[in-house]
Write a protein that holds these residues in place. Structure first.
Motif, mmCIF file in Angstrom:
data_model
loop_
_atom_site.group_PDB
_atom_site.id
_atom_site.type_symbol
_atom_site.label_atom_id
_atom_site.label_comp_id
_atom_site.label_asym_id
_atom_site.label_seq_id
_atom_site.Cartn_x
_atom_site.Cartn_y
_atom_site.Cartn_z
ATOM 1 N N PRO A 137 2.399 -0.750 -4.860
ATOM 2 C CA PRO A 137 1.008 -0.303 -4.712
ATOM 3 C C PRO A 137 0.418 0.232 -6.006
ATOM 4 O O PRO A 137 1.063 0.975 -6.721
ATOM 5 C CB PRO A 137 1.093 0.792 -3.653
ATOM 6 C CG PRO A 137 2.498 1.272 -3.702
ATOM 7 C CD PRO A 137 3.325 0.093 -4.130
ATOM 8 N N ASP B 81 -5.781 2.679 -2.225
ATOM 9 C CA ASP B 81 -4.893 2.457 -3.365
ATOM 10 C C ASP B 81 -5.643 2.177 -4.663
ATOM 11 O O ASP B 81 -5.044 1.863 -5.678
ATOM 12 C CB ASP B 81 -3.938 1.296 -3.068
ATOM 13 C CG ASP B 81 -2.945 1.657 -1.982
ATOM 14 O OD1 ASP B 81 -2.192 2.633 -2.167
ATOM 15 O OD2 ASP B 81 -2.935 0.982 -0.943
ATOM 16 N N THR C 73 0.833 -1.194 0.000
ATOM 17 C CA THR C 73 0.000 0.000 0.000
ATOM 18 C C THR C 73 0.876 1.255 0.000
ATOM 19 O O THR C 73 2.015 1.223 0.461
ATOM 20 C CB THR C 73 -0.942 0.002 1.227
ATOM 21 O OG1 THR C 73 -1.747 1.174 1.183
ATOM 22 C CG2 THR C 73 -0.176 -0.026 2.535
#
Length: 131
Positions: free
Chosen positions: A67, A120, A11
């Motif tokens: 991510p 994300d 992330t």
């Protein structure tokens, strides 16, 4: 029987992601089990981590992991419509973006589901298959 043991992804912002997943996964029975410098584990008990998220890239991953490079879709099975509704409501309150309000989905399979985009841009779903 084939079963998913656990999964994980990188992330961009761990704090935002933890806040989002803590909120929307609580109605589904998953909670933050452990958090550390650059990672968080969600599950139902200490023996069963189910979801790993982090800003760290584990040593078993490659340079291709990162991510938002290829947003993923993951769906959580629930026991009833109330859990789907709570997932959606709490996820929105925690910074998720609506990607499909709770309701019946008709197609090859008919079921009740809701969709959120996490911080994300991953498409996160909660659904109940009704017979």
């Amino acid at each position: 029987m084939l079963k998913l043991d656990h999964f994980g992804f990188v992330t961009k912002d761990l704090e935002k992601s933890v806040r989002f997943y803590e909120a929307c996964l609580a109605p589904l029975g998953l909670r933050l089990m452990e958090g550390g410098d650059g990672f968080a584990l969600f599950g139902t008990d200490a023996k069963s981590p189910f979801l790993w998220i982090g800003t760290l890239i584990p040593e078993t991953w490659t340079d291709q992991h990162g991510p938002g490079r290829s947003p993923l879709h993951m769906a959580f099975s629930t026991t009833d419509r109330a859990e789907v509704d709570a997932f959606h409501r709490r996820g929105l309150a925690a910074g998720g973006r609506d990607n499909g309000a709770p309701g019946p989905r008709v197609g090859a399979f008919t079921y009740y589901a809701a969709f959120l985009l996490d911080p994300d841009g991953n498409n996160i779903e909660a659904c109940v298959r009704e017979t």
